[in-house]
Design a protein around this motif. Structure first.
Motif, mmCIF file in Angstrom:
data_model
loop_
_atom_site.group_PDB
_atom_site.id
_atom_site.type_symbol
_atom_site.label_atom_id
_atom_site.label_comp_id
_atom_site.label_asym_id
_atom_site.label_seq_id
_atom_site.Cartn_x
_atom_site.Cartn_y
_atom_site.Cartn_z
ATOM 1 N N ILE A 23 0.819 -1.227 0.026
ATOM 2 C CA ILE A 23 0.056 0.077 -0.078
ATOM 3 C C ILE A 23 0.733 1.091 -0.102
ATOM 4 O O ILE A 23 1.748 1.302 0.685
ATOM 5 C CB ILE A 23 -0.931 0.050 1.156
ATOM 6 N N VAL A 24 0.587 2.178 -0.920
ATOM 7 C CA VAL A 24 1.316 3.287 -0.994
ATOM 8 C C VAL A 24 0.222 4.405 -0.864
ATOM 9 O O VAL A 24 -0.685 4.404 -1.176
ATOM 10 C CB VAL A 24 2.210 3.342 -2.470
ATOM 11 N N ALA A 25 0.922 5.783 -0.819
ATOM 12 C CA ALA A 25 0.031 7.011 -0.481
ATOM 13 C C ALA A 25 0.589 7.950 -1.508
ATOM 14 O O ALA A 25 1.831 8.153 -1.770
ATOM 15 C CB ALA A 25 0.022 7.482 0.808
ATOM 16 N N THR A 26 -0.280 8.531 -2.250
ATOM 17 C CA THR A 26 0.130 9.715 -3.155
ATOM 18 C C THR A 26 -1.178 10.645 -3.342
ATOM 19 O O THR A 26 -2.040 10.586 -2.462
ATOM 20 C CB THR A 26 0.544 9.176 -4.307
ATOM 21 N N ASN A 27 -0.892 11.642 -4.213
ATOM 22 C CA ASN A 27 -2.066 12.327 -4.447
ATOM 23 C C ASN A 27 -3.086 11.656 -5.556
ATOM 24 O O ASN A 27 -2.567 10.683 -6.347
ATOM 25 C CB ASN A 27 -1.976 13.929 -4.789
ATOM 26 N N ALA A 28 -4.268 12.155 -5.680
ATOM 27 C CA ALA A 28 -5.512 10.972 -6.498
ATOM 28 C C ALA A 28 -5.081 11.573 -7.910
ATOM 29 O O ALA A 28 -5.073 10.574 -8.607
ATOM 30 C CB ALA A 28 -6.701 11.767 -6.152
ATOM 31 N N PHE A 29 -4.305 12.730 -8.347
ATOM 32 C CA PHE A 29 -3.925 12.956 -9.676
ATOM 33 C C PHE A 29 -3.012 11.883 -9.953
ATOM 34 O O PHE A 29 -3.136 11.381 -11.135
ATOM 35 C CB PHE A 29 -3.360 14.299 -9.808
ATOM 36 N N THR A 30 -1.930 11.761 -9.398
ATOM 37 C CA THR A 30 -0.934 10.547 -9.594
ATOM 38 C C THR A 30 -1.383 9.300 -9.409
ATOM 39 O O THR A 30 -1.125 8.315 -10.639
ATOM 40 C CB THR A 30 0.386 10.864 -8.591
ATOM 41 N N ALA A 31 -2.224 8.980 -8.484
ATOM 42 C CA ALA A 31 -2.853 7.556 -8.417
ATOM 43 C C ALA A 31 -3.526 7.260 -9.311
ATOM 44 O O ALA A 31 -3.702 6.073 -9.800
ATOM 45 C CB ALA A 31 -3.472 7.536 -7.138
ATOM 46 N N LYS A 32 -4.449 8.295 -10.079
ATOM 47 C CA LYS A 32 -5.126 7.674 -11.083
ATOM 48 C C LYS A 32 -4.234 7.889 -12.462
ATOM 49 O O LYS A 32 -5.099 7.757 -13.577
ATOM 50 C CB LYS A 32 -6.400 8.912 -11.270
ATOM 51 N N GLY A 33 -3.033 8.053 -12.690
ATOM 52 C CA GLY A 33 -2.140 7.919 -13.665
ATOM 53 C C GLY A 33 -2.095 9.047 -14.455
ATOM 54 O O GLY A 33 -1.469 9.404 -15.417
ATOM 55 N N GLY A 34 -2.066 10.470 -13.681
ATOM 56 C CA GLY A 34 -1.723 11.671 -13.963
ATOM 57 C C GLY A 34 -0.096 11.706 -14.507
ATOM 58 O O GLY A 34 0.643 10.955 -13.993
ATOM 59 N N ASP A 35 0.418 12.658 -15.197
ATOM 60 C CA ASP A 35 1.905 12.759 -15.575
ATOM 61 C C ASP A 35 1.974 11.590 -16.475
ATOM 62 O O ASP A 35 3.427 11.311 -16.404
ATOM 63 C CB ASP A 35 2.535 13.040 -14.370
ATOM 64 N N GLY A 36 1.369 10.972 -16.768
ATOM 65 C CA GLY A 36 1.534 9.741 -17.819
ATOM 66 C C GLY A 36 2.109 8.512 -17.223
ATOM 67 O O GLY A 36 2.899 7.582 -17.561
ATOM 68 N N PHE A 37 1.692 8.481 -15.886
ATOM 69 C CA PHE A 37 1.869 7.049 -15.055
ATOM 70 C C PHE A 37 1.038 6.160 -15.314
ATOM 71 O O PHE A 37 0.078 5.839 -14.921
ATOM 72 C CB PHE A 37 1.874 7.520 -13.527
#
Length: 592
Positions: A451-465
């Motif tokens: 389990i990792v934590a990040t902001n929702a933008f990054t968690a949902k694939g923002g910035d090409g993740f």
């Protein structure tokens, strides 16, 4: 017309009022629906607890509202859900909530009627309401995500199975002669299907014509039609959602035949920023803005002896928040990790995209406005369940542009990521370690999940993740809805006497070389990892490194190091054999 997840973003609301008026002037038989999450996100909420928002909702003539998970954020406060009750009482529209049981809450229970009402009273909660538009009856019922129990503070308020509640409410509406039915939902367009989402609702519940949704902040530029899963004769359900933060007003034009079957539909998202401000709304907003601006200048109780820079290569600067570890990035991610682990102690790492860190904080007294300027996008904390392989791929993407800038460059807390920027993109991560009881432990690149934590933008694939986007699509992301800037503020206050003056060392740039490459290393400035077989590394001569040196042998065997100068540490714990040091100067520690 529809909006969702506005989260107290009121600075552009006078333009929203203009947009609503333009649509009403151009079209007959209109409805204006709000799909939840008015609460939380800006100083307008922190100061006015929804009263500013409801004033504008009343001004623009909202017809119905569904409770979002953030509407329950005040439940853990000293006054419980009194703030929500006051918001509802001030509303000149009804609220719909077919799967919410507030019977045990002292503030909300008196406002709730578990009925379908054709003559609803403003400020009350119903399972469903029936609105007469022109000469036609339209049923509107509400659903709130069951995730609310875990990501907000509902207290004794319970959330019933959304599919069962929807089926029962549709039957009640049909029994009253209603054949045009709208589900006003805050369950998410593509959120965790094992919990609830709009697409599952459309597939599994017959009789719903339209779903006006929220919760996932999804930008559906055009309406989406979803066919029923088990009833080929049932008409498709039209789903709409209008992103977030008062950025758009969604519109959906629908024509029905006499049997209530949709014969034609069309919809779009109208950008709010392009409109002029409504003068009445502008004047009303100014009465709230004055106080909000005052609060923005209020100190948070932290005085910095040193500034917290936010460097960019264009400044010019030799470092960048989008390519290098920074103290600001350390503090943001440490705050994320602390909050995340308070909710789930199994969280192992937290990370924040450098592109989301926007401003420095000057030395001296820190204000609320300065904190918001650092994290201005209103992001929220999210959990993601990832495999070791997915995490390694995530950091490969984060590090692919180094030393060039990338908005997806990740700052990290709770562990350490070691990488070699001289390697080709996609093969730069040397290791990911987590901090366990003060010691670093290797996180393997494999199938085990974390389990990792990040902001929702990054968690949902923002910035090409892409890999995180796949994790989100797989239903392994949970958006906790907790404001990033508020969490950062709280952590600064907590650590005000322990603000670091150097980076933590959570992102370690190294050069990985083999025995053959060692001869070309020369006098090297930076950390070095020397990795090869024991036979290839049997003897190392004349090593000069201004940094740390780690030696790893991939087979067992002894080795000798002659005439070396190392300004940092020499780590030989990974050498499987005896190590002899002749004329070796190590300024740091020799770790055996």
């Amino acid at each position: 017309m529809h909006q969702n997840d506005t989260h107290a973003r009121l600075d552009a609301v006078a333009k929203t009022v203009t947009t609503v008026k333009e649509v009403r002037a151009a079209k007959k038989n209109t409805l204006l629906l709000h799909a939840g999450d008015v609460f939380s996100g800006t100083l307008y909420f922190n100061e006015f607890y929804g009263q500013a928002d409801v004033a504008f909702m009343n001004l623009m003539g909202v017809d119905a509202f569904v409770l979002g998970n953030h509407e329950f954020d005040l439940g853990s406060s000293a006054t419980g859900h009194k703030g929500l009750a006051d918001f509802l009482k001030a509303a000149k529209f009804p609220t719909v909530a077919a799967n919410v049981d507030a019977s045990k809450d002292e503030h909300i229970a008196p406002l709730q009627s578990r009925t379908v009402s054709a003559s609803p009273t403003d400020g009350r909660i119903y399972d469903a309401v029936i609105q007469t538009i022109g000469s036609e009856k339209v049923g509107i019922f509400g659903l709130t995500t069951a995730e609310t129990a875990n990501i907000s503070s509902p207290g004794s308020i319970a959330f019933e199975n959304y599919i069962e509640a929807a089926k029962a409410t549709v039957k009640k509406l049909q029994a009253q002669g209603v054949n045009k039915i709208i589900a006003l939902t805050h369950i998410g367009y593509d959120d965790n299907a094992s919990v609830d989402n709009d697409q599952q609702l459309a597939k599994l519940v017959a009789g719903i014509d339209i779903i006006v949704g929220g919760h996932t902040h999804t930008q559906l530029d055009v309406p989406v039609a979803v066919a029923a899963e088990h009833d080929a004769d049932d008409e498709p359900t039209i789903i709409v959602q209008a992103y977030q933060h008062n950025d758009f007003l969604g519109t959906l034009d629908v024509s029905f035949d006499a049997k209530g079957v949709i014969t034609k539909h069309d919809g779009q998202l109208l950008p709010i920023a392009e409109r002029a401000e409504d003068e009445q709304a502008k004047a009303l907003l100014e009465s709230y803005q004055t106080r909000v601006n005052e609060i923005a200048n209020e100190p948070i109780g932290v005085t910095l002896a040193n500034a917290l820079p936010n460097p960019r290569l264009s400044d010019p600067s030799p470092e960048s928040v989008r390519a290098n570890e920074t103290i600001l990035g350390n503090l943001i991610t440490e705050g994320m990790l602390l909050k995340a682990q308070s909710l789930n102690p199994n969280v192992v790492l937290a990370f924040q995209n450098g592109g989301g860190i926007r401003q420095p904080i000057d030395a001296g007294e820190v204000t609320v406005g300065e904190v918001i300027s650092v994290l201005p996008f209103g992001n929220t904390l999210a959990f993601a369940q990832v495999t070791g392989t997915e995490l390694y791929k995530t950091f490969e993407h984060a590090l692919k542009e180094v030393p060039k800038e990338s908005g997806g460059f990740l700052h990290v807390a709770g562990g350490r990521v070691t990488y070699d920027a001289s390697k080709p993109a996609g093969s730069r991560v040397v290791s990911i370690e987590t901090l366990v009881d003060g010691e670093y432990e290797l996180l393997p690149n494999g199938d085990e999940t974390y389990i990792v934590a990040t902001n929702a933008f990054t968690a949902k694939g923002g910035d090409g993740f892409t890999d995180l986007g796949n994790v989100y699509a797989d239903g392994r992301v949970q958006d906790l809805g907790l404001s990033d800037w508020e969490n950062f503020r709280d952590y600064l206050v907590r650590e005000k006497d322990r603000i670091p003056t150097e980076v933590r060392g959570t992102l370690v740039s190294v050069k990985v070389v083999t025995a053959e490459q060692l001869a070309q290393l020369g006098d090297y400035s930076g950390d070095v990892i020397i990795e090869d077989t024991a036979a290839a590394l049997a003897q190392i001569d004349g090593l000069t490194v201004d940094g740390n040196v780690t030696i790893r042998t991939t087979t067992a065997g002894s080795m000798t190091i002659n005439n070396a100068t190392i300004s940092g540490d020499l780590n030989i714990t990974a050498v499987d054999g005896e190590v002899t040091l002749n004329n070796v100067e190590v300024a740091g520690d020799t770790i055996r």
